[in-house]
Design a protein around this motif. Structure first.
Motif, PDB file in Angstrom:
ATOM      1  N   LEU A 134      24.280 -19.126  13.421  1.00 54.81           N
ATOM      2  CA  LEU A 134      24.875 -19.231  12.093  1.00 54.81           C
ATOM      3  C   LEU A 134      26.186 -19.988  12.129  1.00 54.81           C
ATOM      4  CD1 LEU A 134      24.166 -15.621  10.782  1.00 54.81           C
ATOM      5  CD2 LEU A 134      22.769 -17.681  10.553  1.00 54.81           C
ATOM      6  N   ALA A 135      26.826 -20.009  13.303  1.00 54.78           N
ATOM      7  CA  ALA A 135      28.110 -20.707  13.469  1.00 54.78           C
ATOM      8  C   ALA A 135      29.114 -20.159  12.465  1.00 54.78           C
ATOM      9  CB  ALA A 135      27.935 -22.211  13.345  1.00 54.78           C
ATOM     10  N   ASP A 136      29.227 -20.797  11.292  1.00 53.12           N
ATOM     11  CA  ASP A 136      30.109 -20.286  10.238  1.00 53.12           C
ATOM     12  C   ASP A 136      29.375 -19.230   9.415  1.00 53.12           C
ATOM     13  OD1 ASP A 136      31.467 -22.455  11.191  1.00 53.12           O
ATOM     14  OD2 ASP A 136      31.217 -23.669   9.392  1.00 53.12           O
ATOM     15  N   VAL A 137      30.133 -18.323   8.840  1.00 51.96           N
ATOM     16  CA  VAL A 137      29.554 -17.338   7.932  1.00 51.96           C
ATOM     17  C   VAL A 137      29.541 -17.968   6.541  1.00 51.96           C
ATOM     18  CG1 VAL A 137      29.713 -14.998   7.002  1.00 51.96           C
ATOM     19  CG2 VAL A 137      30.416 -15.455   9.356  1.00 51.96           C
ATOM     20  N   ASP A 138      28.420 -18.600   6.208  1.00 51.39           N
ATOM     21  CA  ASP A 138      28.353 -19.357   4.949  1.00 51.39           C
ATOM     22  C   ASP A 138      28.515 -18.471   3.718  1.00 51.39           C
ATOM     23  OD1 ASP A 138      28.080 -21.880   6.073  1.00 51.39           O
ATOM     24  OD2 ASP A 138      25.912 -21.731   6.228  1.00 51.39           O
ATOM     25  N   SER A 139      28.075 -17.221   3.812  1.00 49.03           N
ATOM     26  CA  SER A 139      28.229 -16.337   2.654  1.00 49.03           C
ATOM     27  C   SER A 139      29.703 -16.124   2.329  1.00 49.03           C
ATOM     28  CB  SER A 139      27.543 -14.993   2.917  1.00 49.03           C
ATOM     29  OG  SER A 139      28.141 -14.328   4.031  1.00 49.03           O
ATOM     30  N   ALA A 140      30.543 -16.034   3.359  1.00 47.28           N
ATOM     31  CA  ALA A 140      31.983 -15.870   3.135  1.00 47.28           C
ATOM     32  C   ALA A 140      32.585 -17.125   2.512  1.00 47.28           C
ATOM     33  CB  ALA A 140      32.682 -15.538   4.448  1.00 47.28           C
ATOM     34  N   LYS A 141      32.074 -18.289   2.905  1.00 50.09           N
ATOM     35  CA  LYS A 141      32.562 -19.543   2.324  1.00 50.09           C
ATOM     36  C   LYS A 141      32.234 -19.610   0.828  1.00 50.09           C
ATOM     37  CE  LYS A 141      30.271 -23.258   3.327  1.00 50.09           C
ATOM     38  NZ  LYS A 141      29.713 -24.335   4.184  1.00 50.09           N
ATOM     39  N   TRP A 142      30.974 -19.242   0.471  1.00 49.64           N
ATOM     40  CA  TRP A 142      30.599 -19.258  -0.939  1.00 49.64           C
ATOM     41  C   TRP A 142      31.403 -18.239  -1.743  1.00 49.64           C
ATOM     42  CZ3 TRP A 142      28.351 -23.138  -3.112  1.00 49.64           C
ATOM     43  CH2 TRP A 142      27.462 -23.943  -2.384  1.00 49.64           C
ATOM     44  N   ALA A 143      31.689 -17.096  -1.132  1.00 46.58           N
ATOM     45  CA  ALA A 143      32.506 -16.092  -1.819  1.00 46.58           C
ATOM     46  C   ALA A 143      33.917 -16.620  -2.067  1.00 46.58           C
ATOM     47  CB  ALA A 143      32.557 -14.809  -0.997  1.00 46.58           C
ATOM     48  N   ALA A 144      34.456 -17.371  -1.093  1.00 46.98           N
ATOM     49  CA  ALA A 144      35.786 -17.966  -1.273  1.00 46.98           C
ATOM     50  C   ALA A 144      35.765 -19.015  -2.371  1.00 46.98           C
ATOM     51  CB  ALA A 144      36.262 -18.573   0.050  1.00 46.98           C
ATOM     52  N   TYR A 145      34.690 -19.799  -2.428  1.00 48.71           N
ATOM     53  CA  TYR A 145      34.549 -20.769  -3.524  1.00 48.71           C
ATOM     54  C   TYR A 145      34.557 -20.044  -4.871  1.00 48.71           C
ATOM     55  CZ  TYR A 145      33.008 -24.418  -0.216  1.00 48.71           C
ATOM     56  OH  TYR A 145      32.919 -25.332   0.799  1.00 48.71           O
ATOM     57  N   ALA A 146      33.856 -18.910  -4.942  1.00 45.28           N
ATOM     58  CA  ALA A 146      33.778 -18.161  -6.196  1.00 45.28           C
ATOM     59  C   ALA A 146      35.156 -17.690  -6.647  1.00 45.28           C
ATOM     60  CB  ALA A 146      32.839 -16.963  -6.032  1.00 45.28           C
ATOM     61  N   GLU A 147      35.991 -17.305  -5.688  1.00 42.48           N
ATOM     62  CA  GLU A 147      37.327 -16.815  -6.027  1.00 42.48           C
ATOM     63  C   GLU A 147      38.198 -17.904  -6.644  1.00 42.48           C
ATOM     64  OE1 GLU A 147      38.629 -13.747  -5.882  1.00 42.48           O
ATOM     65  OE2 GLU A 147      36.626 -13.017  -5.386  1.00 42.48           O
ATOM     66  N   SER A 148      37.977 -19.155  -6.217  1.00 40.80           N
ATOM     67  CA  SER A 148      38.843 -20.240  -6.687  1.00 40.80           C
ATOM     68  C   SER A 148      38.248 -21.051  -7.834  1.00 40.80           C
ATOM     69  CB  SER A 148      39.161 -21.191  -5.517  1.00 40.80           C
ATOM     70  OG  SER A 148      37.973 -21.783  -5.022  1.00 40.80           O
ATOM     71  N   ALA A 149      37.013 -20.724  -8.254  1.00 41.87           N
ATOM     72  CA  ALA A 149      36.334 -21.508  -9.286  1.00 41.87           C
ATOM     73  C   ALA A 149      36.391 -20.802 -10.643  1.00 41.87           C
ATOM     74  CB  ALA A 149      34.885 -21.757  -8.894  1.00 41.87           C
TER      75      ALA A 149
END
Length: 405
Positions: A134-149
């Motif tokens: 998985l390398a990066d935790v993509d779910s956490a990245k999408w959650a961070a996008y949600a916080e800033s959008a």
């Protein structure tokens, strides 16, 4: 030699951006131990040709088209069915069919799925063992996008975070091993399992190394990265807006080069700001790093390990970076890299380093020494080689012929 199926969401060549870099070096290392079949998704006609450059390390290469407008439509359909856009976007029935036929002809000992987007292929093809990298935790990245959008984008990002999170949970439940890129990503993953291990990124210290090129005069700063990638876009826009004006007032001749392919309209507009240069695609980032006095990585959102930071350190550049960009790196803050968060911290640290040659040169030497000790690809990939060899040597009785057990 045992057979390994390496499934990548993009053709891992040329190794000049993000995930391509790590995937390419993994394939090279694994080729000494396995007969590799590479399965990759091409997002443009040039990638079909690029895949053939990997023939030196791969016994067989299978490429199928994915992404684009059809990928977005498949992603939207997946969203309506309660799944992630990621699953639809990277879906190719043709690739899955070819892989099942390949496995029927000659079974795979290990399947390595490089990213959550290709996990469904790994679960759908018979194999003795499966590794979800998985390398990066993509779910956490999408959650961070949600916080800033803003809505409705925030809603879409939150839905995607939930959908990708389900994929990541499947990896733990149905694969023999799950690989993440750093201990910081393990914490973000939030699942305790003895299946989880860490294999970090490295850097090619022979390719990226200090040169005799003189730094530009007056001094310059540099940022490198793919410039249609949201964290990079947001990072440089924030830097030019919040940090750059005060730097230019103090040092009117200072310049800032944003180096990387596919700059969006927002990034291209930054070239209208005095002292800012947006290069677009370049054949080689090394001359820009060599001439810069400092490399900066002002990322507001980041996951995994930032290749841009390792490459700059390997070139013997002092790096100033945000805490988010430095997460996951095993470096000494203040000695091997400089951390800055608020605009005034960025301004103070950059001006001090530009004016104090002794301090800057000490950090440059320490940065290069750090990557030589800790971040060569041979050292970083040894745990992955050990893991895949161990799984390949499992008793045949432990294998399964049922896809996606």
């Amino acid at each position: 030699m045992k057979r390994l199926l390496f499934i990548s969401h993009r053709v891992p060549y040329p190794p000049n951006k993000g995930g391509r870099v790590a995937a390419f070096h993994e394939i090279k290392a694994l080729a000494d131990h396995f007969r590799i079949t590479l399965a990759a998704l091409a997002h443009g006609p040039e990638e079909f040709e690029a895949a053939q450059q990997l023939q030196n390390w791969c016994e067989r290469i299978i490429v199928a088209r994915a992404g684009g407008w059809f990928g977005l439509l498949r992603g939207a359909a997946a969203l309506l069915r309660g799944r992630s856009v990621t699953e639809g976007y990277f879906r190719s029935r043709r690739l899955l069919r070819m892989l099942i036929e390949e496995a029927a002809h000659a079974p795979f000992d290990v399947i390595l799925a490089y990213s959550s987007g290709v996990l469904p292929y790994a679960l759908g093809v018979p194999a003795q063992s499966r590794v979800a990298q998985l390398a990066d935790v993509d779910s956490a990245k999408w959650a961070a996008y949600a916080e800033s959008a803003r809505w409705p984008k925030s809603w879409l990002c939150r839905r995607e975070a939930e959908g990708v999170r389900r994929l990541e949970r499947q990896a733990v439940q149905r694969c023999e091993a799950v690989v993440l890129i750093s201990e910081a990503e393990v914490r973000a993953f939030g699942v305790e399992s003895d299946k989880i291990s860490v294999v970090g990124n490295g850097v090619d210290t022979e390719y990226f190394k200090p040169t005799d090129d003189e730094e530009a005069s007056p001094p310059s700063l540099v940022f490198t990265g793919t410039m249609d990638y949201k964290p990079n876009i947001d990072g440089v826009c924030w830097f030019v807006r919040e940090v750059w004006p005060a730097l230019r007032r103090e040092m009117p001749g200072l310049t800032f080069s944003i180096v990387g392919r596919n700059p969006t309209r927002a990034v291209r507009r930054l070239a209208d700001v005095p002292g800012v240069n947006v290069t677009g695609s370049v054949p080689d980032v090394r001359p820009y790093l060599a001439k810069a006095a400092l490399a900066v990585a002002p990322l507001l959102i980041a996951r995994g390990i930032q290749n841009k930071i390792l490459e700059a350190m390997a070139m013997g550049r002092a790096v100033v970076a945000s805490p988010t960009a430095l997460e996951g790196l095993e470096v000494q803050m203040g000695a091997e890299v400089i951390e800055a968060q608020a605009p005034d911290e960025w301004q103070r640290e950059i001006l001090d380093l530009l004016q104090d040659n002794t301090r800057r040169e000490g950090i440059e030497q320490a940065a290069r020494s750090c990557v030589e000790r800790k971040y060569t690809w041979d050292a970083r990939l040894q745990p992955m080689l050990d893991l895949c060899n161990r799984l390949a040597d499992m008793p045949v009785a432990a294998a399964t012929s049922e896809p996606g057990r």
